[in-house]
Design an enzyme around this catalytic site. Structure first.
Site, PDB file in Angstrom:
ATOM      1  N   TYR A   1       0.749  -1.196  -0.005  1.00  0.00           N
ATOM      2  CA  TYR A   1      -0.016   0.017  -0.103  1.00  0.00           C
ATOM      3  C   TYR A   1       0.823   1.246   0.165  1.00  0.00           C
ATOM      4  O   TYR A   1       0.520   2.312  -0.516  1.00  0.00           O
ATOM      5  CB  TYR A   1      -1.022   0.161   1.251  1.00  0.00           C
ATOM      6  CG  TYR A   1      -2.352  -0.609   1.026  1.00  0.00           C
ATOM      7  CD1 TYR A   1      -2.355  -1.774   0.787  1.00  0.00           C
ATOM      8  CD2 TYR A   1      -3.461   0.018   1.439  1.00  0.00           C
ATOM      9  CE1 TYR A   1      -3.615  -2.330   0.521  1.00  0.00           C
ATOM     10  CE2 TYR A   1      -4.716  -0.474   1.119  1.00  0.00           C
ATOM     11  CZ  TYR A   1      -4.686  -1.635   0.710  1.00  0.00           C
ATOM     12  OH  TYR A   1      -5.893  -2.411   0.851  1.00  0.00           O
TER      13      TYR A   1
ATOM     14  N   LYS B   1       3.121 -15.473   1.990  1.00  0.00           N
ATOM     15  CA  LYS B   1       3.446 -16.069   0.714  1.00  0.00           C
ATOM     16  C   LYS B   1       4.799 -16.330   0.640  1.00  0.00           C
ATOM     17  O   LYS B   1       5.385 -16.004  -0.402  1.00  0.00           O
ATOM     18  CB  LYS B   1       2.594 -15.105  -0.390  1.00  0.00           C
ATOM     19  CG  LYS B   1       2.577 -15.786  -1.633  1.00  0.00           C
ATOM     20  CD  LYS B   1       1.477 -16.994  -2.065  1.00  0.00           C
ATOM     21  CE  LYS B   1       1.638 -17.703  -3.203  1.00  0.00           C
ATOM     22  NZ  LYS B   1       0.629 -18.898  -3.382  1.00  0.00           N
TER      23      LYS B   1
ATOM     24  N   ASP C   1      -3.187 -18.240   0.167  1.00  0.00           N
ATOM     25  CA  ASP C   1      -4.080 -18.950  -0.695  1.00  0.00           C
ATOM     26  C   ASP C   1      -4.872 -20.028   0.129  1.00  0.00           C
ATOM     27  O   ASP C   1      -6.013 -20.279   0.087  1.00  0.00           O
ATOM     28  CB  ASP C   1      -3.793 -19.463  -1.952  1.00  0.00           C
ATOM     29  CG  ASP C   1      -2.189 -20.263  -1.932  1.00  0.00           C
ATOM     30  OD1 ASP C   1      -1.432 -20.209  -0.603  1.00  0.00           O
ATOM     31  OD2 ASP C   1      -1.733 -21.288  -2.844  1.00  0.00           O
TER      32      ASP C   1
ATOM     33  N   ASP D   1      -6.401  -7.022   4.059  1.00  0.00           N
ATOM     34  CA  ASP D   1      -7.585  -6.270   3.377  1.00  0.00           C
ATOM     35  C   ASP D   1      -8.498  -7.404   2.790  1.00  0.00           C
ATOM     36  O   ASP D   1      -9.716  -7.444   2.908  1.00  0.00           O
ATOM     37  CB  ASP D   1      -6.952  -5.365   2.248  1.00  0.00           C
ATOM     38  CG  ASP D   1      -8.297  -4.638   1.712  1.00  0.00           C
ATOM     39  OD1 ASP D   1      -9.046  -4.175   2.219  1.00  0.00           O
ATOM     40  OD2 ASP D   1      -8.031  -4.673   0.336  1.00  0.00           O
TER      41      ASP D   1
ATOM     42  N   ASP E   1     -12.142  -8.961   4.699  1.00  0.00           N
ATOM     43  CA  ASP E   1     -13.425  -8.980   3.884  1.00  0.00           C
ATOM     44  C   ASP E   1     -14.150 -10.434   3.836  1.00  0.00           C
ATOM     45  O   ASP E   1     -15.435 -10.738   4.289  1.00  0.00           O
ATOM     46  CB  ASP E   1     -13.458  -8.442   2.738  1.00  0.00           C
ATOM     47  CG  ASP E   1     -13.757  -6.975   2.674  1.00  0.00           C
ATOM     48  OD1 ASP E   1     -13.506  -6.324   3.538  1.00  0.00           O
ATOM     49  OD2 ASP E   1     -14.216  -6.435   1.466  1.00  0.00           O
TER      50      ASP E   1
HETATM   51  C1  IPM Z   1     -10.338  -1.155   4.293  1.00  0.00           C
HETATM   52  C2  IPM Z   1     -10.608  -0.780   2.713  1.00  0.00           C
HETATM   53  C3  IPM Z   1      -9.614   0.350   2.523  1.00  0.00           C
HETATM   54  C4  IPM Z   1      -8.305  -0.409   2.374  1.00  0.00           C
HETATM   55  C5  IPM Z   1      -9.602   1.151   1.264  1.00  0.00           C
HETATM   56  C6  IPM Z   1     -10.954   2.040   1.314  1.00  0.00           C
HETATM   57  C7  IPM Z   1      -8.667   2.164   1.005  1.00  0.00           C
HETATM   58  O1  IPM Z   1     -11.053  -1.564   1.740  1.00  0.00           O
HETATM   59  O2  IPM Z   1     -10.201  -0.640   5.043  1.00  0.00           O
HETATM   60  O3  IPM Z   1     -10.344  -2.360   3.960  1.00  0.00           O
HETATM   61  O4  IPM Z   1      -7.987  -1.052   1.501  1.00  0.00           O
HETATM   62  O5  IPM Z   1      -7.320  -0.590   3.511  1.00  0.00           O
HETATM   63 MG    MG Z   2     -10.976  -3.636   2.593  1.00  0.00          MG
END
Ligand code: IPM
Ligand code: MG
Length: 362
Positions: free
Chosen positions: A141, A192, A224, A248, A252
């Site tokens: 990032y 990884k 993975d 990230d 999710d």
């Molecule tokens: C998160 C989001 C952010 C990230 C974006 C909005 C920049 O997806 O907080 O997980 O990638 O960190």
């Molecule tokens: Mg995110």
């Protein structure tokens, strides 16, 4: 002692969900004697519109002085065509970097009342309680060099750099080992290392830390495989630690196991436990302005703030109990309601949490 809390409502549903969290602060003040001073500032798209930058200097100054920050959500399609530096996400990445918020804690907890909302079978997810510890201020990032350039043959190429210093790996590793000590004592480090040198060092540093935390067991998984295990048998995990990009994605994935991303809070902490707290979900432009957003992830983010930054664990527990109570009472926002259930509005949900809190005060 009065805690200074900076509120960053952000974009789309951000202000709607933050308004419910503010009700919770007020209730904690009037019923339980919490002393907070709330200040407000712009971050994200609203800051671009009002002040010409996704992270204005005024917001920076207030953020630097606050004991803790509560963020709604940033972003939306209306800002997507702006130059990269002007996009709402830049405001978020900027505040993380500037405040040194390297430790991102993302719990994925299944509330028993919501087991049916998961896309996985109840027996696979019931009792799920995972903490993902994501490194938040390094890795691909932020790595340099980065950009889009032209190759000698005239073809354009985009490039980024995945770099981790041993010091960065060690501090996120320690945060994760400490979290595992407080929880189930099992840490899984995700990398990884079969392909990437940055992961090879990651694994080496994590392994070296283990001697300092004898009560914690350490495992390693390739990312993975970790993604597959998360959907195959997620209850095998207690604490997972990983880098910025893998975290990230995996967070999710873990969030969805619980049925609703609308339920999950997060904390992003610096080395002195100052932090920014935000729901894991985004700004949901599609439902903004319809009073349909679920405020519980934001309210649970207030609980995390009380515990991790304000030294008010007792009140944190009360807020979490109140959230459990409204779910047990059958209240559901649209994201949680089944086809035959009535959905309550954003503010009805917030009000219900406040009354559940008040009933604890007796
Ligand atoms: C998160 C989001 C952010 C990230 C974006 C909005 C920049 O997806 O907080 O997980 O990638 O960190
Ligand atoms: Mg995110």
């Amino acid at each position: 002692m009065t805690h200074r809390v900076l509120i960053l409502p952000g974009d789309h549903i951000g202000p709607e969900i933050v308004a419910e969290a503010v009700k919770v602060f007020h209730c904690l003040g009037s019923e339980f004697g919490l002393s907070v001073e709330l200040e407000y500032a712009n971050l994200g798209g609203c800051a671009v519109d009002a002040e010409g930058s996704p992270l204005p200097a005024s917001t920076r100054d207030l953020a630097a002085q606050a004991d803790a920050i509560l963020l709604g959500a940033v972003g939306g399609p209306e800002w997507d065509s702006l130059p990269r530096e002007q996009r709402p996400e830049r405001g978020l990445l900027g505040i993380r970097a500037e405040l040194g918020l390297f430790a991102n804690l993302r719990p994925a907890i299944l509330f028993p009342e919501l087991a049916a909302a998961s896309s996985l079978r109840t027996e696979v997810v019931s009792g799920l309680d995972i903490l993902i510890v994501r490194e938040l201020t390094g890795g691909i990032y932020f790595g340099q060099p980065r950009g889009i350039r032209e190759r000698p043959d005239g073809v354009r190429e985009g490039f980024n750099t995945l770099v981790y210093g041993a010091d960065e790996i060690e501090r996120i590793g320690r945060a994760a080992f400490e979290a595992a000590e407080r929880r189930g004592g099992a840490l899984c480090s995700v990398d990884k290392a079969n392909v990437l040198e940055s992961s090879e060092l990651w694994r080496e540093v994590m392994t070296g830390l283990q001697a300092d935390y004898p009560s914690v067991s350490l495992d390693h998984l390739y990312v993975d495989n970790a993604a597959m295990q998360l959907v195959r048998a997620p209850r095998q995990f207690d604490v997972m630690v990983t880098g910025n990009l893998f975290g990230d994605i995996l967070s999710d994935c873990a969030a969805m196991l619980t049925g609703s991303i609308g339920m999950l809070p997060s904390a992003s902490l610096d080395d002195r436990h100052r932090g920014l707290y935000e729901p894991v979900h985004g700004s949901a432009p599609d439902i903004a302005g319809q009073a349909r957003a679920n405020p519980l992830a934001t309210i649970l983010s207030v609980a995390m703030m009380l515990r991790h930054s304000l030294g008010e664990s007792d009140l944190a527990g009360r807020v979490e109990t109140a959230v459990g109570q409204v779910l047990a009472d059958g209240l559901r926002t649209a994201d949680l309601a089944g086809p035959t259930e009535r959905a309550v509005s954003t503010s009805e949900m917030g009000d219900a949490v406040v009354s559940a809190l008040k009933s604890q005060a007796g």
